[in-house]
Design an enzyme around this catalytic site. Structure first.
Site, mmCIF file in Angstrom:
data_model
loop_
_atom_site.group_PDB
_atom_site.id
_atom_site.type_symbol
_atom_site.label_atom_id
_atom_site.label_comp_id
_atom_site.label_asym_id
_atom_site.label_seq_id
_atom_site.Cartn_x
_atom_site.Cartn_y
_atom_site.Cartn_z
ATOM 1 N N CYS A 131 -15.534 20.854 -43.496
ATOM 2 C CA CYS A 131 -16.632 21.243 -42.621
ATOM 3 C C CYS A 131 -15.366 20.413 -40.668
ATOM 4 O O CYS A 131 -15.254 19.066 -40.654
ATOM 5 C CB CYS A 131 -17.083 19.926 -42.465
ATOM 6 S SG CYS A 131 -18.177 19.607 -41.334
ATOM 7 N N CYS A 134 -17.731 18.052 -38.677
ATOM 8 C CA CYS A 134 -17.731 16.908 -39.121
ATOM 9 C C CYS A 134 -16.123 16.126 -39.130
ATOM 10 O O CYS A 134 -15.762 14.842 -38.316
ATOM 11 C CB CYS A 134 -17.818 16.918 -40.633
ATOM 12 S SG CYS A 134 -18.763 17.531 -41.464
ATOM 13 N N ASP A 135 -15.090 16.983 -39.291
ATOM 14 C CA ASP A 135 -13.750 15.798 -38.923
ATOM 15 C C ASP A 135 -12.293 16.626 -38.495
ATOM 16 O O ASP A 135 -11.263 16.111 -37.602
ATOM 17 C CB ASP A 135 -13.006 16.554 -40.845
ATOM 18 C CG ASP A 135 -13.859 15.825 -41.517
ATOM 19 O OD1 ASP A 135 -14.419 15.266 -41.360
ATOM 20 O OD2 ASP A 135 -13.691 16.568 -42.969
#
Ligand code: NAP
Length: 309
Positions: A131, A134-135
């Site tokens: 992701c 997300c990261d």
């Protein structure tokens, strides 16, 4: 006993919740481990009708939940672990607790597919991720070369997003053509920071001994030549697997685990309905998931009305 239980709070589950709530069925909705579903990991959703400037995936899902709750849907952060659909009322085990329901709408979505490499699982969260939103902004990825694996819309979206942080993004695809939609493919290939690496498979992610990602070992599938590419992160975006394991042997599913529907959203068990990505390996869009969620709620409502005649 519940009238309607909905499993999943992605577009399908929350739209089913909205419709069931507006039919005065006060549905009980279990989120599973990812409230809001996969769309919450998307930065900007540009193809959900009604938002000409696009909308952040997390915001869209938050709004959908609020809308369903406004009409009486009850959303619980909990995971359905087991089901007994052999007789009605259906019995569910949810985080160890028993629940009973007259109808069940399964909208449990799908999860990220993994490459299946040992080095991938050993380096997960140490540079291997599924992701970008997300990261991607983590310090370890800033101004570093990054690898995205895949050739679909997800891979293109991840690669484009990562150009904000990376020095360069290598898009490693096993063929010499992207599967992504035209607009996404063109946008990706015209981005100077994205370098496609065609016909290539990731054989190993380096370096397990160092407990962090330092590169990938690639194999050209046409020439069999191998090379190592330095990178600080690997973003795997190679599709999804449906979250249907607990229904194995109970509900009809295809060889890949997608639930099989007949007559709208019905399954082989009367009173159990299906919506969204857990039954869709063809369209898999937010709006199609929402559409089947609506249909499943209407089917459940009509089923209940017949039961009570
Ligand atoms: P996808 O379309 O199934 O693409 C998966 C990609 O990964 C394909 O290019 C495939 O290669 C590759 N792949 C699969 N297994 C692999 C493996 N073991 N090793 C290496 N590569 C592998 O999946 P997706 O990109 O996640 O998209 C899923 C659906 O969501 C699609 O319908 C897409 O349109 C939709 N989506 C839409 C948007 C948007 O509109 N903004 C964004 C994201 C996703 P091959 O091409 O060789 O099969």
């Amino acid at each position: 006993m519940e009238k309607v239980v909905i499993v999943g709070t992605g577009c399908a589950g929350l739209t089913a919740a909205l419709y069931a709530a507006r039919a005065n069925l006060t549905p009980l909705v279990f989120t599973g481990i990812m409230p809001g579903g996969l769309l919450t990991t998307t930065s900007i959703v540009e193809n959900y009708p009604g938002f000409p400037e696009g909308i952040d995936g997390y915001e869209l899902m938050t709004r959908m939940q609020k809308q369903a709750e406004r009409f009486g849907a009850r959303v619980q952060f909990a995971t359905v672990e087991a089901v007994d659909l052999s007789r009605r009322p259906f019995k569910l085990t949810v985080d160890g607790e028993p629940f009973e329901t007259q109808t069940l709408i399964i909208a449990s979505g799908a999860s990220h597919r993994h490459l299946g490499l040992e080095s991938e699982s050993l380096l997960e969260k140490k540079g291997v991720t599924y992701c970008a939103t997300c990261d991607g902004a983590l310090p370890m990825f800033r101004n570093q070369p990054l690898v995205v694996v895949g050739g679909g819309d997800s891979a293109c979206e991840e690669a484009t997003y990562l150009t904000r942080f990376a020095s360069v993004v290598y898009l490693v695809h096993r063929r010499d053509q992207l599967r992504a939609s035209k607009i996404m493919a063109e946008r990706t290939l015209s981005n100077a920071k994205i370098k496609p690496i065609w016909d290539s498979a990731v054989m190993e992610i380096l370096d397990v001994k160092l407990h962090k990602v330092t590169g990938v070992r690639l194999k050209n599938l046409k020439t069999n030549a191998e090379k190592t590419l330095d990178c600080a992160g690997v973003f795997v975006a190679i599709g999804h697997v449906p979250n249907t394991q607990i229904y194995k042997g109970v509900l009809d599913m295809d060889e890949n685990g997608y639930l099989i529907t007949k007559r709208g959203t019905e399954t082989n068990v009367p009173g159990v309905f299906v919506a969204g990505d857990c039954a869709d390996h063809v369209y898999r869009q937010a709006v199609t998931a929402a559409g089947t969620g609506c249909a499943a709620a209407i089917d459940a409502e009509r089923y209940l009305a017949k039961l009570n005649q």
